[in-house]
Write a protein that holds these residues in place. Sequence first.
Motif, mmCIF file in Angstrom:
data_model
loop_
_atom_site.group_PDB
_atom_site.id
_atom_site.type_symbol
_atom_site.label_atom_id
_atom_site.label_comp_id
_atom_site.label_asym_id
_atom_site.label_seq_id
_atom_site.Cartn_x
_atom_site.Cartn_y
_atom_site.Cartn_z
ATOM 1 N N HIS A 42 32.297 15.166 19.313
ATOM 2 C CA HIS A 42 32.941 15.886 20.838
ATOM 3 C C HIS A 42 31.810 17.443 20.867
ATOM 4 C CE1 HIS A 42 34.268 17.186 24.308
ATOM 5 N NE2 HIS A 42 35.467 16.673 24.187
ATOM 6 N N PRO A 43 30.917 16.590 22.118
ATOM 7 C CA PRO A 43 30.008 17.708 22.125
ATOM 8 C C PRO A 43 30.216 19.143 22.418
ATOM 9 C CG PRO A 43 29.868 16.022 23.298
ATOM 10 C CD PRO A 43 31.637 15.600 22.807
ATOM 11 N N SER A 44 31.002 19.881 22.716
ATOM 12 C CA SER A 44 31.890 20.935 22.615
ATOM 13 C C SER A 44 32.209 21.799 21.606
ATOM 14 C CB SER A 44 32.883 21.324 24.024
ATOM 15 O OG SER A 44 33.786 20.644 23.543
ATOM 16 N N ASP A 45 33.110 20.481 21.135
ATOM 17 C CA ASP A 45 33.342 21.181 19.343
ATOM 18 C C ASP A 45 31.843 21.675 18.378
ATOM 19 O OD1 ASP A 45 35.710 20.709 20.191
ATOM 20 O OD2 ASP A 45 35.791 18.588 18.681
ATOM 21 N N LEU A 46 30.731 20.365 18.653
ATOM 22 C CA LEU A 46 29.267 20.877 18.399
ATOM 23 C C LEU A 46 28.836 21.885 18.680
ATOM 24 C CD1 LEU A 46 27.880 20.117 15.657
ATOM 25 C CD2 LEU A 46 26.305 17.705 17.530
ATOM 26 N N ALA A 47 28.468 22.143 20.018
ATOM 27 C CA ALA A 47 28.486 22.745 20.748
ATOM 28 C C ALA A 47 28.838 24.500 20.336
ATOM 29 C CB ALA A 47 27.694 23.247 22.233
ATOM 30 N N LYS A 48 29.778 24.478 20.382
ATOM 31 C CA LYS A 48 30.531 25.771 19.453
ATOM 32 C C LYS A 48 30.211 26.455 17.683
ATOM 33 C CE LYS A 48 34.546 25.937 22.614
ATOM 34 N NZ LYS A 48 35.204 25.419 22.860
ATOM 35 N N LYS A 49 29.588 25.001 17.202
ATOM 36 C CA LYS A 49 29.727 25.072 15.499
ATOM 37 C C LYS A 49 28.087 25.472 16.117
ATOM 38 C CE LYS A 49 30.007 24.640 11.733
ATOM 39 N NZ LYS A 49 31.005 25.601 10.635
ATOM 40 N N ILE A 50 27.340 25.006 16.437
ATOM 41 C CA ILE A 50 25.726 25.026 16.430
ATOM 42 C C ILE A 50 25.992 26.810 16.825
ATOM 43 C CG2 ILE A 50 23.446 24.885 17.629
ATOM 44 C CD1 ILE A 50 24.489 22.133 18.456
ATOM 45 N N GLN A 51 26.536 27.259 18.073
ATOM 46 C CA GLN A 51 26.592 28.761 18.334
ATOM 47 C C GLN A 51 26.849 29.874 17.426
ATOM 48 O OE1 GLN A 51 29.552 30.333 21.246
ATOM 49 N NE2 GLN A 51 27.794 30.942 22.948
ATOM 50 N N ALA A 52 27.887 29.859 16.816
ATOM 51 C CA ALA A 52 28.427 29.973 15.336
ATOM 52 C C ALA A 52 27.344 30.190 14.410
ATOM 53 C CB ALA A 52 29.828 30.360 15.205
ATOM 54 N N ILE A 53 26.309 28.734 14.018
ATOM 55 C CA ILE A 53 25.913 29.289 12.747
ATOM 56 C C ILE A 53 24.395 30.023 13.668
ATOM 57 C CG2 ILE A 53 23.712 27.041 12.144
ATOM 58 C CD1 ILE A 53 25.881 25.425 12.461
ATOM 59 N N TYR A 54 24.009 29.997 14.622
ATOM 60 C CA TYR A 54 22.608 30.519 14.860
ATOM 61 C C TYR A 54 23.070 31.975 15.402
ATOM 62 C CZ TYR A 54 19.565 26.145 15.248
ATOM 63 O OH TYR A 54 18.768 25.379 15.181
ATOM 64 N N GLU A 55 24.194 32.284 15.321
ATOM 65 C CA GLU A 55 24.570 33.940 15.563
ATOM 66 C C GLU A 55 24.942 34.911 14.548
ATOM 67 O OE1 GLU A 55 27.607 36.575 18.760
ATOM 68 O OE2 GLU A 55 28.001 34.561 18.959
ATOM 69 N N HIS A 56 25.668 34.710 13.427
ATOM 70 C CA HIS A 56 25.954 34.919 12.682
ATOM 71 C C HIS A 56 24.542 34.961 12.127
ATOM 72 C CE1 HIS A 56 26.510 34.562 8.147
ATOM 73 N NE2 HIS A 56 27.783 34.655 8.368
ATOM 74 N N THR A 57 23.439 33.953 12.034
ATOM 75 C CA THR A 57 21.983 34.563 10.893
ATOM 76 C C THR A 57 21.448 35.122 12.005
ATOM 77 O OG1 THR A 57 22.232 32.023 9.812
ATOM 78 C CG2 THR A 57 20.081 33.419 10.100
ATOM 79 N N PHE A 58 21.025 34.899 12.818
ATOM 80 C CA PHE A 58 20.225 35.866 13.815
ATOM 81 C C PHE A 58 20.925 37.105 14.576
ATOM 82 C CE2 PHE A 58 18.600 31.831 13.121
ATOM 83 C CZ PHE A 58 17.187 31.567 13.262
ATOM 84 N N GLU A 59 21.984 36.585 14.165
ATOM 85 C CA GLU A 59 23.091 38.234 15.698
ATOM 86 C C GLU A 59 22.487 38.134 17.130
ATOM 87 O OE1 GLU A 59 22.489 41.889 12.771
ATOM 88 O OE2 GLU A 59 23.776 40.943 11.382
ATOM 89 N N LYS A 60 22.039 37.055 17.779
ATOM 90 C CA LYS A 60 21.603 37.079 19.034
ATOM 91 C C LYS A 60 22.747 35.901 19.072
ATOM 92 C CE LYS A 60 17.357 37.895 18.645
ATOM 93 N NZ LYS A 60 15.598 37.975 18.788
ATOM 94 N N TRP A 61 22.962 35.900 20.276
ATOM 95 C CA TRP A 61 23.458 34.921 21.312
ATOM 96 C C TRP A 61 23.317 34.017 22.184
ATOM 97 C CZ3 TRP A 61 25.530 33.931 26.070
ATOM 98 C CH2 TRP A 61 26.758 33.362 26.932
ATOM 99 N N ILE A 62 23.354 32.731 21.893
ATOM 100 C CA ILE A 62 23.322 31.503 22.568
ATOM 101 C C ILE A 62 24.050 30.840 23.681
ATOM 102 C CG2 ILE A 62 21.335 29.308 22.649
ATOM 103 C CD1 ILE A 62 21.653 30.132 19.911
#
Length: 87
Positions: free
Chosen positions: A45-65
């Motif tokens: 599901h696109p929204s599930d994947l979007a939340k996962k993408i957001q979490a992956i990038y935020e975890h590493t870069f400590e920046k919110w997309i």
Amino acid sequence: MNIEMNEMNLKLVMILQEWDPFELGEEGYDGEIEEVVEAVHALHHPSDLAKKIQAIYEHTFEKWIPLQECTKVSYKLLAVKMNTGEI
């Protein structure tokens, strides 16, 4: 892993490299791209994947997309997955 799966993964990587949310260049996200490709295989599901993408990038870069940005890329990634018939 079959040839179609390899081709699909390469397309997913290209989409994610082009996305470049923090303008670091193509090489700046290798670990994140690997995690997102795994998530594409697991989620449908696109929204599930979007939340996962957001979490992956935020975890590493400590920046919110913004979730809207992640949702746009999730649709592109899932379209590749659907075209390969994995769903």
